[in-house]
Design a protein around this motif. Structure first.
Motif, PDB file in Angstrom:
ATOM      1  N   SER A   1       0.804  -1.107   0.187  1.00 38.58           N
ATOM      2  CA  SER A   1       0.028   0.140   0.037  1.00 38.58           C
ATOM      3  C   SER A   1       0.850   1.330   0.099  1.00 38.58           C
ATOM      4  CB  SER A   1      -0.908   0.052   1.198  1.00 38.58           C
ATOM      5  OG  SER A   1      -0.314  -0.473   2.549  1.00 38.58           O
ATOM      6  N   ARG A   2       2.053   1.066   0.392  1.00 43.15           N
ATOM      7  CA  ARG A   2       3.000   2.420   0.610  1.00 43.15           C
ATOM      8  C   ARG A   2       4.420   2.090   0.431  1.00 43.15           C
ATOM      9  NH1 ARG A   2       3.304   4.237   5.422  1.00 43.15           N
ATOM     10  NH2 ARG A   2       2.559   2.470   6.575  1.00 43.15           N
TER      11      ARG A   2
ATOM     12  N   THR B   1      11.012   6.760   2.793  1.00 40.51           N
ATOM     13  CA  THR B   1       9.570   6.308   3.004  1.00 40.51           C
ATOM     14  C   THR B   1       9.108   6.756   4.425  1.00 40.51           C
ATOM     15  OG1 THR B   1       9.963   4.188   4.166  1.00 40.51           O
ATOM     16  CG2 THR B   1      10.150   4.136   1.656  1.00 40.51           C
ATOM     17  N   GLU B   2       8.138   6.430   4.678  1.00 36.90           N
ATOM     18  CA  GLU B   2       7.334   6.596   5.942  1.00 36.90           C
ATOM     19  C   GLU B   2       7.868   5.854   7.189  1.00 36.90           C
ATOM     20  OE1 GLU B   2       2.845   7.132   5.412  1.00 36.90           O
ATOM     21  OE2 GLU B   2       3.827   8.046   3.377  1.00 36.90           O
ATOM     22  N   LEU B   3       8.583   4.648   6.884  1.00 35.83           N
ATOM     23  CA  LEU B   3       8.985   3.755   7.832  1.00 35.83           C
ATOM     24  C   LEU B   3       9.562   4.283   9.023  1.00 35.83           C
ATOM     25  CD1 LEU B   3       9.635   0.376   7.846  1.00 35.83           C
ATOM     26  CD2 LEU B   3      12.030   1.411   7.926  1.00 35.83           C
TER      27      LEU B   3
ATOM     28  N   TYR C   1       7.648  -2.577   9.704  1.00 31.94           N
ATOM     29  CA  TYR C   1       7.839  -1.407  10.212  1.00 31.94           C
ATOM     30  C   TYR C   1       8.981  -1.128  11.298  1.00 31.94           C
ATOM     31  CZ  TYR C   1       6.530  -3.766  14.717  1.00 31.94           C
ATOM     32  OH  TYR C   1       6.433  -4.353  15.838  1.00 31.94           O
ATOM     33  N   GLY C   2       9.446   0.197  11.451  1.00 32.70           N
ATOM     34  CA  GLY C   2      10.494   0.318  12.025  1.00 32.70           C
ATOM     35  C   GLY C   2      10.257   0.851  13.483  1.00 32.70           C
ATOM     36  N   LEU C   3      11.206   0.748  14.399  1.00 34.48           N
ATOM     37  CA  LEU C   3      11.160   1.219  15.814  1.00 34.48           C
ATOM     38  C   LEU C   3      12.373   1.563  16.187  1.00 34.48           C
ATOM     39  CD1 LEU C   3       8.873   0.782  18.268  1.00 34.48           C
ATOM     40  CD2 LEU C   3      10.217  -1.045  18.756  1.00 34.48           C
TER      41      LEU C   3
END
Ligand code: NAP
Length: 247
Positions: free
Chosen positions: A10-11, A190-192, A95-97
């Motif tokens: 999606s992204r 990206t938005e990660l 996803y990142g953290l």
């Protein structure tokens, strides 16, 4: 040309991969988790450009939902492509953290494990019977497996595990001529993890031989190549796609 399942389509990198793959004439089943509208927009762009794509919901952390997801994929394959087989699987969702090792909670550790290692393992197992001879699996890992980057220890450790798992996939699926490779991006815009702020981006660009951070297309084109016949003799590799990051 066959049909490819791309998780997290999606992204970001997954969305651009879906478009690159469709441009090369392959069908695309892309998944979304929290952003169905973004996934619909990717499908719209692909359709407008003359390709074919379907968006389905998937939470990669929820292994218990994979049987239902398999049924949804098979229904889409029959309905939109008149087939029951897949030419490839891209384990991209993630996803990142940022959190220093000393303060990572068990829940954060488990969440990252579920999405970045357990999910790709069992999703691949789920779709193995449906992969065609000669199919291609691409697992998204990270340059943080090579360059220790403070604050992402569990993420990087599980991505490292995914690189090992990739070689085991190549070993065990080779008799069906199924290839498995890992693509390991450097910093990509990206938005990660909330995206890159200007200062962080400038620092990463300065550490990169080509002098900038990557764009989603830089990675998507390599994934699409690995899914196509151009990548037919590349197997069991981790390809870092990072413009020469900390070399
Ligand atoms: N960007 C970088 O700098 C970078 C560097 C190295 C590696 N990577 C890896 O590249 C891959 C793609 O990252 P990106 O930068 O494109 O990230 P992104 O722009 O944040 O997009 C993440 C995608 O993954 C999906 N997703 C997240 N959690 C999910 C879950 N539990 N189940 C299913 N889907 C989920 C999202 O779906 P929804 O939006 O619909 O929820 C979205 O489509 C990831 O594996 C990441 O670790 C990225």
């Amino acid at each position: 040309m066959g049909v490819i399942v791309i998780t997290g389509g999606s992204r970001g990198i997954g969305a651009r991969t879906a478009e690159q793959v469709a441009q090369r004439g392959m069908g695309v089943i892309l998944t979304y988790n929290q952003h169905p509208d973004a996934a619909d927009e990717v499908v719209r762009r692909i359709t407008e450009a003359g390709g074919k794509a379907v968006a389905l919901k998937l939470d990669v952390a929820d292994v218990g939902s994979f049987e239902a997801f398999r049924a949804a994929v098979l229904a889409a394959l029959r309905q939109s492509w008149d087939t029951t087989t897949l030419a490839g699987l891209v384990n991209n969702a993630g996803y990142g953290l940022f959190n220093p090792l000393e303060s990572v909670s068990e829940a954060q550790f488990d969440g990252l494990f579920d999405v970045h290692l357990k999910g790709p393992f069992f999703l691949t197992q789920t779709f193995l019977p449906h992969l065609e001879e000669g199919a291609s699996i691409v697992n998204l890992t990270s340059a943080t497996t090579r360059v220790a980057t403070a604050g992402v220890a569990p993420y990087a450790a599980f991505k490292g595990g995914l690189e090992v798992l990739t070689r085991y996939m190549a070993k065990e699926f080779g008799d069906r001529r199924i290839r498995a490779n890992a693509v390991s991006p450097g910093a990509i815009r990206t938005e990660l993890g909330g995206g890159l702020d200007d200062e962080f981006e400038a620092m990463l660009a300065a550490q990169t031989a080509l002098g900038r951070v990557g764009e989603p297309d830089d990675v998507a084109r390599v994934i699409a190549m690995l899914l196509s016949d151009d990548g037919a003799w590349i197997n069991a590799q981790t390809l870092e796609v990072a413009g020469g990051y900390i070399i």
